[in-house]
Design an enzyme around this catalytic site. Structure first.
Site, PDB file in Angstrom:
ATOM      1  N   ARG A  34       0.829  -1.202   0.000  1.00 42.45           N
ATOM      2  CA  ARG A  34       0.000   0.000   0.000  1.00 42.45           C
ATOM      3  C   ARG A  34       0.863   1.252   0.000  1.00 42.45           C
ATOM      4  NH1 ARG A  34       1.879   3.137   4.340  1.00 42.45           N
ATOM      5  NH2 ARG A  34       1.276   2.321   6.369  1.00 42.45           N
TER       6      ARG A  34
ATOM      7  N   CYS B 188       1.087  10.700   9.205  1.00 40.79           N
ATOM      8  CA  CYS B 188       2.017  10.133  10.186  1.00 40.79           C
ATOM      9  C   CYS B 188       3.434  10.153   9.606  1.00 40.79           C
ATOM     10  CB  CYS B 188       1.607   8.696  10.494  1.00 40.79           C
ATOM     11  SG  CYS B 188       2.641   7.879  11.712  1.00 40.79           S
TER      12      CYS B 188
ATOM     13  N   THR C 164       5.766   8.208   9.964  1.00 40.20           N
ATOM     14  CA  THR C 164       6.279   6.879   9.614  1.00 40.20           C
ATOM     15  C   THR C 164       6.009   6.549   8.150  1.00 40.20           C
ATOM     16  OG1 THR C 164       4.218   5.756  10.183  1.00 40.20           O
ATOM     17  CG2 THR C 164       5.833   5.995  11.936  1.00 40.20           C
TER      18      THR C 164
ATOM     19  N   ARG D 110       4.376  -7.342  13.015  1.00 42.82           N
ATOM     20  CA  ARG D 110       3.113  -6.973  13.689  1.00 42.82           C
ATOM     21  C   ARG D 110       2.233  -8.203  13.850  1.00 42.82           C
ATOM     22  NH1 ARG D 110       0.970  -1.712  10.222  1.00 42.82           N
ATOM     23  NH2 ARG D 110       2.625  -0.288  10.757  1.00 42.82           N
TER      24      ARG D 110
ATOM     25  N   GLU E  90      -1.937  -3.385  12.892  1.00 42.02           N
ATOM     26  CA  GLU E  90      -1.119  -2.713  13.878  1.00 42.02           C
ATOM     27  C   GLU E  90      -1.674  -2.895  15.283  1.00 42.02           C
ATOM     28  OE1 GLU E  90      -0.967   1.313  12.769  1.00 42.02           O
ATOM     29  OE2 GLU E  90       1.032   1.542  13.582  1.00 42.02           O
TER      30      GLU E  90
HETATM   31  N1  ARG Z   1       0.696   6.598  16.512  1.00 37.10           N
HETATM   32  C1  ARG Z   1       0.778   5.180  16.519  1.00 37.10           C
HETATM   33  C2  ARG Z   1       1.963   4.779  17.359  1.00 37.10           C
HETATM   34  O1  ARG Z   1       2.796   5.620  17.603  1.00 37.10           O
HETATM   35  C3  ARG Z   1       0.906   4.614  15.119  1.00 37.10           C
HETATM   36  C4  ARG Z   1       2.185   4.881  14.400  1.00 37.10           C
HETATM   37  C5  ARG Z   1       2.366   4.313  13.012  1.00 37.10           C
HETATM   38  N2  ARG Z   1       1.206   3.792  12.425  1.00 37.10           N
HETATM   39  C6  ARG Z   1       0.337   4.443  11.653  1.00 37.10           C
HETATM   40  N3  ARG Z   1      -0.755   3.823  11.284  1.00 37.10           N
HETATM   41  N4  ARG Z   1       0.579   5.644  11.249  1.00 37.10           N
HETATM   42  O2  ARG Z   1       2.080   3.639  17.775  1.00 37.10           O
END
Ligand code: ARG
Length: 386
Positions: free
Chosen positions: A153, A298, A300, A336, A341
């Site tokens: 993705r 995010c 990440t 994971r 997640e």
């Molecule tokens: N904020 C969450 C954490 O710090 C998710 C981090 C990454 N995942 C995401 N779906 N953006 O654990």
């Protein structure tokens, strides 16, 4: 008390709506909110949280940033850190409320980005996009012994729009209608239908979630980041006829483009996503930053924003968690649970994906993932024979 109108921010802090303005004209109420953020920050700093937010938000940086706001959307530090302040079990704990936040709050974002994306420094730049050809990568599991399914993705933001905490009900709907206009232009294997979450039959929603096609509502990390407001307005899923290509609308990012199928043909799954992304990009202008690549809510997910994952059974390695952890680090993979997640592994099936998305091209991300999974399967075969 004088209050600069632009400085009045509506935001959701720690689960409730309030107004916050942090500037030299701040009202008593605003000062109270600032005090609350400081108290929450102190609690995080004193906690044993392993989050990157806790690690990198030093008192000095906190003080430097606590009164800053982004020029266009007026977001403040609390928009970025409220999820991490609420959930000390966050892995990261930080989100960008709008594209400018990555610059205004760079003192915090840069070290977190460098840490998460394994060494992407503040002077580094995301290379130009290069998708290459998925067919360069052979099937990772032609005999179907280890890999249950493969998924790739990426996330995209639409240029000119902020991210979740700054979106209102009408902006969610505006985004949705822009996305839908582009979706109807998809052809061939990408052709499909869009199903809005609003009014969706509960059984259908459950089925789509159980089949790993649709996102689950109620993610507490997103919730405290201000990303679930006006739910389900503007949210929905586009699904192609073969049910192996999806586009999520306004979940964590404006757009998520997903390709998945049973088995271990990573190259084919990747190509389907890449071609879908290209087709969509002809009708929508994505927000791409020169340094950080594709911008996402995010940190990440910056850069290529690609997450390639496999659901995989590695019974012998799973019995040696230390060895598995070492291998995951060596190959820069993230492990994971099965249903996404922050979940547990069910029936020995783990979700393993590339960790780095920034600082390398799309093609290199898939190559790193391919090599890593290949390495894990080799190690599994060795461990089994040992
Ligand atoms: N904020 C969450 C954490 O710090 C998710 C981090 C990454 N995942 C995401 N779906 N953006 O654990």
């Amino acid at each position: 008390m004088l209050l600069h109108p632009q400085a009045r921010l509506k935001l959701r802090l720690l689960g409730r709506w309030t107004h916050l303005s942090i500037n030299r004209y701040a009202s008593n109420k605003d000062k109270e909110m600032l005090k609350e953020m400081e108290e929450r920050y102190k609690k995080l700093a004193a906690s044993n949280s392993k989050s990157l937010l806790k690690k990198h938000l030093t008192k000095k940086i906190f003080d430097n940033l606590k009164t800053k706001t982004t020029p266009k959307f007026n977001s403040s530090l609390i928009h970025c850190i409220s999820s991490g302040l609420c959930h000390h079990d966050s892995g990261v704990g930080l989100y960008a409320p709008d594209p400018e936040a990555y610059k205004v709050f760079a003192e915090l974002f840069d070290p977190v980005i460098q840490d998460y994306h394994k060494g992407f420094k503040k002077e580094d730049k995301q290379p130009a996009s290069c998708f290459g050809k998925g067919r360069d990568f052979e099937n990772l599991d032609p005999d179907g012994q280890f890999i249950v399914s493969t998924r790739v993705r990426c996330g995209r933001a639409i240029k000119g729009f902020p991210f979740n905490p700054c979106l209102r009900e009408n902006t969610y709907k505006e985004l949705e209608s822009k996305i839908c206009k582009a979706l109807i232009k998809l052809t061939g294997e990408h052709k499909g239908i869009y199903m809005p979450l609003t009014g969706m039959d509960q059984d259908l929603q459950k089925k789509l979630i159980d089949d790993h096609l649709l996102f689950k509502p109620g993610d507490r990390f997103l919730d405290s980041a201000g990303a679930t407001r006006f739910w389900p307005a503007g949210r929905g899923i586009f699904l192609n006829d073969a049910k192996n290509f999806m586009i999520w609308c306004n979940e964590e990012d404006h757009i998520r483009i997903i390709s998945m199928e049973k088995g271990g043909d990573l190259g084919r799954v990747y190509d389907r996503m890449a071609w879908g992304e290209e087709a969509l990009g002809k009708h929508i202008e994505f927000n791409r930053d020169e340094r950080l690549g594709f911008l996402t809510f995010c940190p990440t997910n910056l850069g290529t924003s690609i997450r390639a994952s496999v659901h995989i059974k590695l019974p012998s390695l799973m019995d040696q968690p230390e060895e598995l952890k070492k291998l995951a680090e060596k190959y820069r993979l993230q492990i994971r649970g099965t249903t996404g997640e922050h979940t547990e592994a069910v029936g020995g099936v783990h979700d393993i994906s590339n960790q780095r998305r920034l600082g390398l091209t799309e093609y290199e991300v898939i190559k790193e993932m391919h090599e890593g999974i290949k390495g894990l399967i080799e190690a599994e075969c060795k461990a089994k024979g040992a």
